[in-house]
Design a protein around this motif. Structure first.
Motif, PDB file in Angstrom:
ATOM      1  N   ASP A 174       0.848  -1.315   0.081  1.00  9.84           N
ATOM      2  CA  ASP A 174      -0.044  -0.058  -0.011  1.00  9.84           C
ATOM      3  C   ASP A 174       0.933   1.416   0.098  1.00  9.84           C
ATOM      4  O   ASP A 174       0.483   2.459  -0.495  1.00  9.84           O
ATOM      5  CB  ASP A 174      -1.120   0.091   0.981  1.00  9.84           C
ATOM      6  CG  ASP A 174      -0.178  -0.040   2.385  1.00  9.84           C
ATOM      7  OD1 ASP A 174       0.676  -0.865   2.680  1.00  9.84           O
ATOM      8  OD2 ASP A 174      -0.606   0.713   3.531  1.00  9.84           O
ATOM      9  N   LEU A 214       3.352   1.901  -1.848  1.00  6.77           N
ATOM     10  CA  LEU A 214       3.650   2.250  -3.293  1.00  6.77           C
ATOM     11  C   LEU A 214       2.450   2.920  -3.943  1.00  6.77           C
ATOM     12  O   LEU A 214       2.596   3.672  -4.821  1.00  6.77           O
ATOM     13  CB  LEU A 214       4.169   1.029  -3.817  1.00  6.77           C
ATOM     14  CG  LEU A 214       5.098   0.025  -3.148  1.00  6.77           C
ATOM     15  CD1 LEU A 214       5.474  -1.219  -4.228  1.00  6.77           C
ATOM     16  CD2 LEU A 214       6.418   1.178  -3.320  1.00  6.77           C
ATOM     17  N   GLN A 215       1.357   2.758  -3.526  1.00  8.75           N
ATOM     18  CA  GLN A 215       0.163   3.378  -3.787  1.00  8.75           C
ATOM     19  C   GLN A 215      -0.087   4.732  -3.168  1.00  8.75           C
ATOM     20  O   GLN A 215      -0.637   5.662  -3.994  1.00  8.75           O
ATOM     21  CB  GLN A 215      -1.098   2.609  -3.614  1.00  8.75           C
ATOM     22  CG  GLN A 215      -0.964   1.245  -4.278  1.00  8.75           C
ATOM     23  CD  GLN A 215      -0.966   1.129  -5.718  1.00  8.75           C
ATOM     24  OE1 GLN A 215      -1.392   1.990  -6.408  1.00  8.75           O
ATOM     25  NE2 GLN A 215       0.044   0.121  -6.234  1.00  8.75           N
ATOM     26  N   ARG A 216       0.506   4.940  -2.195  1.00 10.20           N
ATOM     27  CA  ARG A 216       0.132   6.191  -1.263  1.00 10.20           C
ATOM     28  C   ARG A 216       1.321   7.317  -1.040  1.00 10.20           C
ATOM     29  O   ARG A 216       1.192   8.361  -0.769  1.00 10.20           O
ATOM     30  CB  ARG A 216      -0.186   5.775   0.164  1.00 10.20           C
ATOM     31  CG  ARG A 216      -1.498   4.946   0.031  1.00 10.20           C
ATOM     32  CD  ARG A 216      -1.773   4.376   1.532  1.00 10.20           C
ATOM     33  NE  ARG A 216      -2.137   4.994   2.484  1.00 10.20           N
ATOM     34  CZ  ARG A 216      -2.142   4.796   3.779  1.00 10.20           C
ATOM     35  NH1 ARG A 216      -2.029   3.598   4.317  1.00 10.20           N
ATOM     36  NH2 ARG A 216      -2.582   5.679   4.397  1.00 10.20           N
ATOM     37  N   ARG A 259      11.553  -0.771 -11.378  1.00 10.70           N
ATOM     38  CA  ARG A 259      10.348  -1.139 -11.642  1.00 10.70           C
ATOM     39  C   ARG A 259       9.768  -1.694 -12.931  1.00 10.70           C
ATOM     40  O   ARG A 259       9.085  -2.714 -13.112  1.00 10.70           O
ATOM     41  CB  ARG A 259       9.121   0.187 -11.605  1.00 10.70           C
ATOM     42  CG  ARG A 259       9.247   0.536 -10.065  1.00 10.70           C
ATOM     43  CD  ARG A 259       8.804   1.840  -9.902  1.00 10.70           C
ATOM     44  NE  ARG A 259       7.542   2.154 -10.438  1.00 10.70           N
ATOM     45  CZ  ARG A 259       6.223   2.321 -10.143  1.00 10.70           C
ATOM     46  NH1 ARG A 259       6.123   2.615  -8.800  1.00 10.70           N
ATOM     47  NH2 ARG A 259       5.379   2.512 -10.696  1.00 10.70           N
TER      48      ARG A 259
END
Length: 187
Positions: free
Chosen positions: A158, A160-162, A183
């Motif tokens: 999470d 990496l999303q935030r 990546r």
């Protein structure tokens, strides 16, 4: 995440001790980009994240170096201030609007003196922070940036999303270009 759940993640307290600790805690909220702690200042509080995400960084002349992220349930503490009542070196910035639980360090230490269960909770709290620091140091010494990124994907997806990629790259000790390459290779 409520305060009782956070306290139990550190060490299970008898109900009476847990109530005393919970009563000493205040709820506070701050907006995104707020600097919760500044380096070179004594921080007289320990925080626990109810909702949101933060980063710890060291400021150098030419850039900030991120070395830790905290999210729901995590403690936020300047260990130097907490243990020695001396100015810490870290800055803590909120990366989202955050709701936090805050307790005054002096009040927490008074609870330790008055209640053996609280003293044991405090010992476990310090031990867990020590282990977290040790793991971070060892990871930085013995793993490549790609391995650290893979660990982040596995353990805290999470984040990496935030969190902005610039902060992730700084945390890994690499440029954003190198992070983009890592990546791409992992896809």
């Amino acid at each position: 995440m409520d305060i009782e759940e956070i306290l139990d993640r550190i060490y299970f307290l008898p109900e009476q001790s847990k109530v005393r600790l919970a009563e000493a805690v205040a709820k506070v909220s701050y907006p995104k980009n707020f600097v919760l702690m500044e380096g070179n200042k004594v921080v007289p509080y320990v925080y626990f994240i109810k909702k949101g995400i933060v980063r710890a960084y060291a400021a150098t002349e030419d850039r900030d170096i991120t070395f830790w992220f905290g999210k729901e349930g995590d403690p936020v503490v300047s260990m130097k201030s907490y243990v020695e009542d001396r100015p810490g070196y870290e800055h803590i910035e909120l990366l989202e609007d955050c709701s936090l639980y805050r307790i005054e360090t002096d009040r927490l230490k008074k609870l330790y003196e008055d209640d053996i269960h609280m003293a044991n909770w405090g010992r476990r709290f310090a031990e867990k922070e020590l282990v977290k620091t040790e793991e971070m140091i060892l990871s930085r010494q013995f793993k490549t940036a790609a391995e650290c990124y893979r660990d982040l994907m596995q353990d805290k997806p999470d984040l990496l999303q935030r969190v902005q990629l610039g902060h992730i790259a700084s945390y890994l000790g690499i440029s954003q270009v190198t992070l983009s390459r890592i990546r791409a290779e992992m896809k």
